[in-house]
Design a protein around this motif. Structure first.
Motif, short mmCIF file in Angstrom:
data_model
loop_
_atom_site.label_atom_id
_atom_site.label_comp_id
_atom_site.label_asym_id
_atom_site.label_seq_id
_atom_site.Cartn_x
_atom_site.Cartn_y
_atom_site.Cartn_z
N ALA A 155 29.75 12.88 -4.21
CA ALA A 155 29.24 14.25 -4.04
C ALA A 155 29.36 14.73 -2.60
CB ALA A 155 27.78 14.31 -4.49
N THR A 156 29.20 13.82 -1.65
CA THR A 156 29.12 14.25 -0.24
C THR A 156 30.40 14.02 0.56
OG1 THR A 156 28.18 12.10 0.36
CG2 THR A 156 26.63 13.89 -0.17
N GLU A 157 31.28 13.12 0.07
CA GLU A 157 32.46 12.79 0.88
C GLU A 157 33.79 12.88 0.14
OE1 GLU A 157 32.15 9.28 3.37
OE2 GLU A 157 29.99 9.20 2.99
N HIS A 158 33.87 12.26 -1.02
CA HIS A 158 35.19 12.04 -1.62
C HIS A 158 35.52 12.95 -2.81
CE1 HIS A 158 35.52 8.63 1.03
NE2 HIS A 158 34.40 8.11 0.54
N ASP A 159 34.57 13.69 -3.30
CA ASP A 159 34.84 14.65 -4.39
C ASP A 159 33.87 15.83 -4.26
OD1 ASP A 159 36.11 15.68 -6.61
OD2 ASP A 159 35.01 14.47 -8.06
N LYS A 160 33.85 16.40 -3.07
CA LYS A 160 32.85 17.42 -2.75
C LYS A 160 32.99 18.67 -3.61
CE LYS A 160 32.22 18.01 1.73
NZ LYS A 160 32.55 18.10 3.18
N ILE A 161 34.21 18.91 -4.09
CA ILE A 161 34.41 20.10 -4.92
C ILE A 161 33.62 20.00 -6.22
CG2 ILE A 161 36.44 19.28 -6.19
CD1 ILE A 161 37.61 22.12 -5.80
N ARG A 162 33.30 18.77 -6.64
CA ARG A 162 32.51 18.56 -7.86
C ARG A 162 31.13 17.99 -7.52
NH1 ARG A 162 35.53 15.61 -12.59
NH2 ARG A 162 35.69 13.92 -11.06
N GLU A 163 30.61 18.43 -6.41
CA GLU A 163 29.31 17.92 -5.96
C GLU A 163 28.23 18.06 -7.03
OE1 GLU A 163 25.88 18.86 -2.56
OE2 GLU A 163 27.84 19.87 -2.49
N GLU A 164 28.16 19.26 -7.62
CA GLU A 164 27.11 19.49 -8.61
C GLU A 164 27.27 18.58 -9.82
OE1 GLU A 164 24.34 21.23 -8.31
OE2 GLU A 164 25.04 21.52 -6.24
N TYR A 165 28.49 18.27 -10.20
CA TYR A 165 28.73 17.36 -11.33
C TYR A 165 28.15 15.99 -11.02
CZ TYR A 165 31.17 14.12 -14.42
OH TYR A 165 31.46 13.11 -15.32
N TRP A 166 28.44 15.47 -9.84
CA TRP A 166 27.96 14.13 -9.50
C TRP A 166 26.44 14.10 -9.32
CZ3 TRP A 166 30.89 10.66 -11.15
CH2 TRP A 166 32.28 10.79 -11.12
N ARG A 167 25.87 15.21 -8.85
CA ARG A 167 24.40 15.30 -8.79
C ARG A 167 23.83 15.23 -10.21
NH1 ARG A 167 23.59 14.30 -3.53
NH2 ARG A 167 24.39 15.92 -2.15
N TYR A 168 24.47 15.94 -11.10
CA TYR A 168 24.03 15.92 -12.50
C TYR A 168 24.14 14.51 -13.09
CZ TYR A 168 24.48 16.21 -17.56
OH TYR A 168 24.36 15.97 -18.90
N MET A 169 25.27 13.84 -12.83
CA MET A 169 25.45 12.50 -13.36
C MET A 169 24.42 11.53 -12.80
SD MET A 169 27.73 12.66 -15.63
CE MET A 169 27.85 10.90 -15.96
N ALA A 170 24.07 11.70 -11.53
CA ALA A 170 23.05 10.83 -10.93
C ALA A 170 21.72 11.00 -11.66
CB ALA A 170 22.91 11.14 -9.44
N ARG A 171 21.35 12.24 -11.94
CA ARG A 171 20.11 12.51 -12.68
C ARG A 171 20.19 11.91 -14.09
NH1 ARG A 171 20.96 17.60 -10.28
NH2 ARG A 171 21.63 18.50 -12.29
N HIS A 172 21.36 12.04 -14.70
CA HIS A 172 21.55 11.50 -16.05
C HIS A 172 21.35 9.99 -16.06
CE1 HIS A 172 23.44 10.56 -19.90
NE2 HIS A 172 24.29 9.76 -19.25
N PHE A 173 21.97 9.29 -15.09
CA PHE A 173 21.84 7.83 -15.04
C PHE A 173 20.38 7.42 -14.76
CE2 PHE A 173 26.48 7.95 -13.62
CZ PHE A 173 26.94 7.65 -14.90
N SER A 174 19.73 8.17 -13.90
CA SER A 174 18.33 7.84 -13.57
C SER A 174 17.46 8.00 -14.79
CB SER A 174 17.84 8.75 -12.44
OG SER A 174 18.53 8.48 -11.25
N ASN A 175 17.70 9.06 -15.56
CA ASN A 175 16.90 9.30 -16.76
C ASN A 175 17.15 8.25 -17.84
OD1 ASN A 175 15.73 11.60 -15.68
ND2 ASN A 175 17.31 12.98 -16.54
N CYS A 176 18.42 7.82 -17.96
CA CYS A 176 18.78 6.88 -19.03
C CYS A 176 18.43 5.44 -18.68
CB CYS A 176 20.27 6.99 -19.33
SG CYS A 176 20.78 8.51 -20.12
N PHE A 177 18.57 5.06 -17.39
CA PHE A 177 18.46 3.65 -17.04
C PHE A 177 17.38 3.35 -16.01
CE2 PHE A 177 23.02 4.50 -18.07
CZ PHE A 177 23.06 3.81 -19.27
N GLY A 178 16.65 4.39 -15.56
CA GLY A 178 15.59 4.16 -14.60
C GLY A 178 14.39 3.49 -15.26
N ALA A 179 13.51 2.99 -14.42
CA ALA A 179 12.32 2.30 -14.93
C ALA A 179 11.43 3.25 -15.72
CB ALA A 179 11.55 1.69 -13.77
#
Length: 318
Positions: free
Chosen positions: A294-318
């Motif tokens: 999101a911040t360095e290597h695919d900044k054009i899709r920053e919002e996508y990677w932010r969304y995916m991070a939230r998705h992973f946290s919701n699915c696999f977080g404690a």
């Protein structure tokens, strides 16, 4: 203006004695044409006579010649192609000659759907695909990613079931250009319809892609193909040389390709779904990769990677 008399002086149909019995039918744009197209005089003449011939259902040699003139002026006109096929069938014409005409039209209009469709119909009528693979190879030499030529080639292979040498042909294309996504797609198509993705084939194909990716690690095509291959077995890890270690070695060596990082995320997601005991550490690594993308290597899709991070946290977080 047909292919046999292209250098002869053009004579309007209205001035040809053999067409004196035909009354041309002008194009009807209605009383309130918004944008009237400025057709050339020759174009108007040809299509006025074509409409006249079609309106009375004339299926003659002169009508066939007229369609050739019309197609030389507008090769994308479906109605003309359809009517030409009707005449060909009615007259029982020599289809070898039609293939020659069609090849000439394809050479002039390689990205025209109607020309390729006509070719397919003629090949179906003849039941003879012997020229078709060579024709597509000729087109690929000019444009290796011509969608219509690939579609035609796949239709020929699928219909007549002759895949001999197809993977070798794809190898040549990928050797010339590893970025050729059409060739990668053809590789998957060929394997699917021949051997299928057996364990042995999966092993072979993973090694094939691992050899191709270093040629251009940022090239998305082989990475997409690799994802397609691994979908044929249950899980990414512990198969054909351990893809996880392979990716980690590139990462540790300083590679930060968007494609590499994205594939690593896919692998970690797969492990999190299967290995509950290691989810916490895997989730941390996955979120770090999402942040780097999101911040360095695919900044054009920053919002996508932010969304995916939230998705992973919701699915696999404690």
């Amino acid at each position: 203006m047909g292919s046999n008399d292209i250098e002869e002086p053009w004579v309007f149909y209205r001035d040809r004695e053999e067409w004196a019995d035909v009354t041309p039918v002008p194009q009807d744009d209605g009383p309130y044409a918004v944008v009237r197209i400025a057709y050339s005089e020759a174009f108007t003449d040809v299509f006025d006579y074509f409409r006249a011939v079609m309106s009375k259902g004339e299926l003659s040699q002169r009508a066939l010649d007229l369609t050739e003139d019309a197609l030389n002026m507008n090769a994308a006109n479906y109605t003309v192609w359809q009517y030409r096929r009707k005449i060909l069938k009615h007259l029982g014409c020599n289809l070898e000659h039609e293939l020659t005409f069609c090849r000439e039209m394809i050479e002039m209009n390689p990205k025209n759907y109607q020309v390729w469709h006509h070719r397919r119909v003629i090949v179906e009528w003849m039941g003879d695909p012997s020229r078709e693979l060579r024709l597509t190879e000729m087109i690929f030499s000019l444009d290796s990613k011509n969608y219509h030529a690939w579609e035609h080639r796949q239709w020929i292979l699928r219909t007549f079931k002759n895949f001999d040498g197809e993977l070798d042909f794809v190898d040549v294309l990928l050797e010339e250009d590893v970025r050729n996504n059409s060739a990668w797609n053809q590789r998957h198509f060929t394997i699917t319809l021949t051997t299928g993705f057996t364990p042995e084939v999966i092993d072979r194909e993973i090694e094939y892609v691992k050899n191709a990716i270093p040629k251009d690690i940022a090239n998305e095509s082989p990475w997409s193909y690799l994802k397609g291959v691994v979908q044929h077995f249950d899980g990414y890890i512990g198969h054909a040389g351990n893809l996880e270690n392979w990716c980690q070695e590139m990462y540790d060596g300083g590679q930060r390709s968007r494609c590499l990082l994205s594939f690593m995320i896919d692998m970690k997601e797969d492990k999190m779904e299967k290995e509950q005991s290691s989810r916490e550490s895997l989730l941390k690594e996955t979120l770090e990769l999402c942040e780097v993308l999101a911040t360095e290597h695919d900044k054009i899709r920053e919002e996508y990677w932010r969304y995916m991070a939230r998705h992973f946290s919701n699915c696999f977080g404690a």
